[in-house]
Design a protein around this motif. Structure first.
Motif, PDB file in Angstrom:
ATOM      1  N   VAL A  34      -3.658  -0.169 -14.615  1.00 57.62           N
ATOM      2  CA  VAL A  34      -2.942  -0.943 -13.604  1.00 57.62           C
ATOM      3  C   VAL A  34      -2.794  -2.364 -14.126  1.00 57.62           C
ATOM      4  O   VAL A  34      -3.765  -2.954 -14.624  1.00 57.62           O
TER       5      VAL A  34
ATOM      6  N   MET B 188      -9.613   5.124  -9.310  1.00 54.12           N
ATOM      7  CA  MET B 188      -9.686   5.072 -10.769  1.00 54.12           C
ATOM      8  C   MET B 188     -11.116   5.289 -11.239  1.00 54.12           C
ATOM      9  O   MET B 188     -11.371   6.051 -12.178  1.00 54.12           O
TER      10      MET B 188
ATOM     11  N   LEU C 268       2.183   1.722  -3.534  1.00 52.24           N
ATOM     12  CA  LEU C 268       1.139   2.214  -4.439  1.00 52.24           C
ATOM     13  C   LEU C 268       0.857   3.693  -4.191  1.00 52.24           C
ATOM     14  O   LEU C 268       0.661   4.464  -5.138  1.00 52.24           O
ATOM     15  N   ASP C 269       0.848   4.097  -2.917  1.00 50.06           N
ATOM     16  CA  ASP C 269       0.646   5.515  -2.621  1.00 50.06           C
ATOM     17  C   ASP C 269       1.772   6.365  -3.196  1.00 50.06           C
ATOM     18  O   ASP C 269       1.531   7.457  -3.740  1.00 50.06           O
TER      19      ASP C 269
ATOM     20  N   HIS D 253      -7.019  -1.194  -3.501  1.00 48.28           N
ATOM     21  CA  HIS D 253      -6.361   0.067  -3.158  1.00 48.28           C
ATOM     22  C   HIS D 253      -6.523   1.109  -4.258  1.00 48.28           C
ATOM     23  O   HIS D 253      -6.614   2.304  -3.970  1.00 48.28           O
ATOM     24  N   LEU D 254      -6.560   0.667  -5.515  1.00 45.94           N
ATOM     25  CA  LEU D 254      -6.535   1.608  -6.631  1.00 45.94           C
ATOM     26  C   LEU D 254      -7.869   1.764  -7.353  1.00 45.94           C
ATOM     27  O   LEU D 254      -8.147   2.832  -7.917  1.00 45.94           O
TER      28      LEU D 254
ATOM     29  N   VAL E 107       1.241   6.687  -6.936  1.00 43.08           N
ATOM     30  CA  VAL E 107       0.191   7.665  -7.262  1.00 43.08           C
ATOM     31  C   VAL E 107       0.717   9.086  -7.049  1.00 43.08           C
ATOM     32  O   VAL E 107       0.421   9.991  -7.843  1.00 43.08           O
TER      33      VAL E 107
ATOM     34  N   VAL F  61      -3.383   9.406 -10.190  1.00 46.96           N
ATOM     35  CA  VAL F  61      -4.262   8.233 -10.227  1.00 46.96           C
ATOM     36  C   VAL F  61      -4.084   7.566 -11.590  1.00 46.96           C
ATOM     37  O   VAL F  61      -4.218   8.214 -12.637  1.00 46.96           O
TER      38      VAL F  61
ATOM     39  N   ARG G 261       0.831  -1.206   0.000  1.00 46.09           N
ATOM     40  CA  ARG G 261       0.000   0.000   0.000  1.00 46.09           C
ATOM     41  C   ARG G 261       0.866   1.257   0.000  1.00 46.09           C
ATOM     42  O   ARG G 261       0.541   2.241  -0.685  1.00 46.09           O
TER      43      ARG G 261
END
Length: 214
Positions: free
Chosen positions: A80, A122, A67-68, A117-118, A71, A76, A64
């Motif tokens: 993916v 999106m 991924l943050d 998470h995404l 981004v 965003v 996580r």
């Protein structure tokens, strides 16, 4: 411009897909569990287009955070790709419960974590493509853990399509039916083209699965 996040940015499908989307002008964020793998993927993609992040899909806090950071770097994502996998060959009952769970943590649970998470952001941003590297179109006893993992990942795609497809998120898999080897019919660059084609599809022609078989 919204870009691509590849989770499981190894030297084959992950890197080839990153290069393919970078060629279209998208910034790319590459995530893998080791710094050497990430750095190699960034070099192969092109440092001007790619950002690298270390994250382990079996460690929820780690992935996580990666991924943050991705981004933060590219925004965003528009696309993916979940490409992380533990590929091994084992017979039914050969693995201990702990060993089997370890394979499923990569092959299935990590896909849920990344998608969960995404996908909401999106969808809120207008949609995009959530793509998965599939495999094992038929279960094989000689590849028990991989058969279970890829069947589970196919269900992950189905679940997120049901949840977010109506909100404009194209959720699809490319099911690769043999070993990926450069210079063969299963060259990773050819598979990358399939992911690019899925992303370009208009909503009224969305496919849910491409079976890549030669």
């Amino acid at each position: 411009m919204p870009g691509l996040i590849v989770v499981g940015a190894g030297p084959l499908i992950g890197t080839s897909t990153a290069r393919r989307f970078a060629a279209d002008g998208l910034p790319v964020a590459l995530v893998a569990r080791s710094r050497p793998t990430v750095d190699a993927a960034v070099r192969a993609t092109g440092p001007a287009a790619a950002h690298g992040f270390v994250g382990d899909v079996t460690d929820e806090a780690s992935i996580r955070a990666a991924l943050d950071a991705a981004v933060d770097a590219i925004g965003v994502p528009e696309v993916v790709l979940y490409n992380a996998a533990q590929i091994r060959y084992d017979a039914p009952g050969e693995l201990t419960s702990e060993q089997l769970l370890a394979t499923l943590a990569v092959n299935v649970v990590g896909g849920v974590t990344v998608a969960a998470h995404l996908a909401p952001a999106m969808a809120a941003a207008g949609g995009g493509s959530l793509l998965f590297t599939g495999g094992m179109p038929q279960a094989k006893a000689a590849a028990t853990s991989l058969s279970l993992g890829k069947a589970g990942l196919r269900s992950v795609a189905d679940l997120f399509r049901d949840q977010y497809g109506p909100q404009g998120l194209h959720v699809a898999t490319v099911t690769v039916c043999d070993a990926v080897v450069p210079g063969t019919a299963y060259d990773p660059d050819l598979i990358a083209e399939e992911f690019a084609a899925l992303h370009r599809e208009p909503r009224d022609a969305w496919r849910h699965e491409v079976v890549f078989q030669r």
